[in-house]
Design a protein around this motif. Sequence first.
Motif, PDB file in Angstrom:
ATOM      1  N   THR A  41       3.531  -8.729   0.138  1.00  0.00           N
ATOM      2  CA  THR A  41       2.909  -7.580  -0.523  1.00  0.00           C
ATOM      3  C   THR A  41       1.389  -7.694  -0.472  1.00  0.00           C
ATOM      4  OG1 THR A  41       4.774  -7.563  -2.027  1.00  0.00           O
ATOM      5  CG2 THR A  41       2.921  -6.206  -2.606  1.00  0.00           C
ATOM      6  N   LEU A  44       0.117  -7.349   3.195  1.00  0.00           N
ATOM      7  CA  LEU A  44       0.058  -5.981   3.721  1.00  0.00           C
ATOM      8  C   LEU A  44      -1.203  -5.260   3.257  1.00  0.00           C
ATOM      9  CD1 LEU A  44       3.706  -4.690   3.493  1.00  0.00           C
ATOM     10  CD2 LEU A  44       2.289  -4.701   5.491  1.00  0.00           C
ATOM     11  N   TYR A  56      -1.019   1.493   4.811  1.00  0.00           N
ATOM     12  CA  TYR A  56      -0.472   0.157   4.529  1.00  0.00           C
ATOM     13  C   TYR A  56      -0.331  -0.085   3.027  1.00  0.00           C
ATOM     14  CZ  TYR A  56      -0.788  -1.478   9.327  1.00  0.00           C
ATOM     15  OH  TYR A  56      -0.597  -1.654  10.654  1.00  0.00           O
ATOM     16  N   SER A  60       3.018  -1.269   1.169  1.00  0.00           N
ATOM     17  CA  SER A  60       3.085  -2.474   0.349  1.00  0.00           C
ATOM     18  C   SER A  60       3.628  -2.170  -1.042  1.00  0.00           C
ATOM     19  CB  SER A  60       1.699  -3.099   0.292  1.00  0.00           C
ATOM     20  OG  SER A  60       1.324  -3.348  -0.995  1.00  0.00           O
ATOM     21  N   TYR A  63       7.313  -1.745  -0.713  1.00  0.00           N
ATOM     22  CA  TYR A  63       7.881  -3.051  -0.411  1.00  0.00           C
ATOM     23  C   TYR A  63       8.025  -3.890  -1.679  1.00  0.00           C
ATOM     24  CZ  TYR A  63       8.665  -7.302   2.194  1.00  0.00           C
ATOM     25  OH  TYR A  63       9.222  -8.433   2.684  1.00  0.00           O
TER      26      TYR A  63
END
Lengths: 82, 112, 162
Positions: A41, A44, A56, A60, A63
């Motif tokens: 995390t 990213l 991005y 993240s 994610y």
Amino acid sequence: MIYIYAAFIILAVFFAVLRGLLGPTTSDRVVALDNLTTISTAGLVLLGFVFQRFIYIDVSLIYGVLSFVGVLTIARYLEGGL
Amino acid sequence: MILNILGNVLITIGVIFLFLGALGIFRMPDVYSRMQAGTKATTLGALSTVIGVGILQPEWFWKTLLIAIFIAISNPISSHALARGSHKIGIKPFMKKEGLDSYENVSIEEEK
Amino acid sequence: MSRFIFSFGIFFLIWLGFTSSFHYQEVIVGAFLSLILAFLSYKSFTERGLFYLNPKRLFYIIKYLAVFTIALVKANFDVARRVINPKLPINPGIVTYHTSLKSDTAKMFLANSITLTPGTLTVDVIDDKLYIHWIDVISEDPETIYNEIGKDFEEILKEIFR
């Protein structure tokens, strides 16, 4: 500067993966996995800054949310109460 | 200029602690101590990295702050759930002195 | 009603963080969606609503955040010291911690804060007992455990949730 950050993150991923491969019990492997998701995390977000791409950050965030739910599910499964 | 230096310092601290957390889960002797090193060091590492990026790119600041708050809330919860699960399936904590596990009897009583 | 407004505010703030733009179309859609979500979920997500918006409580919440940040940084240097040392100076064990907090939200905050403070990890919470994995057990005396682990947090949380 960017190469130093990359070196530290690669080393961190290396040790976490090593623990995941060696880990004597399932819990050890899940702990290593949990750490890997947190490292990625942050990684990213850093990658988004290096490439100057805002997308991005969204990747993240999602994610992080999904990995949290995944680890909770595995923990419930270990307990035997899924 | 000052913001630039502050952001880079925060990111450096962050990646160093991410590395130390991973080294911790590699070196510690049992699951619970690994969780201790892993949770604390990676939480501060990720928080500091993410906020450092937010300071370097001011228009991203609010979203990075949201990610940071989310990490700070979710990481302790998942490690707590994992610790409870590992104790329930019978992984004994590593102890230098016997008899320090006051949770052991509780989980046996619950099953009866 | 106050619980409804509280949920609406939280959802709207999260929406603004997600989109991070203040264009009027985004704000209108966000307000509309937050209204629907708050109407559907305010009964199960909040207990007290606007109860927290009172100057004294806000002061204690800010104090709590400051104490928490200092403890988090201390905890990390503690972990770093133990990990780097080649001899690995640890003496782990699980101890029982008695809390006097009543509300579930307060117990959750206490457990999470204990997990992120130096050398401790909450394993389970049953009624008013917290089972804590301590990486360096100094003593098993309940008084010492209370003073060493959670005294600062518990006093502030008592003021917030009174």
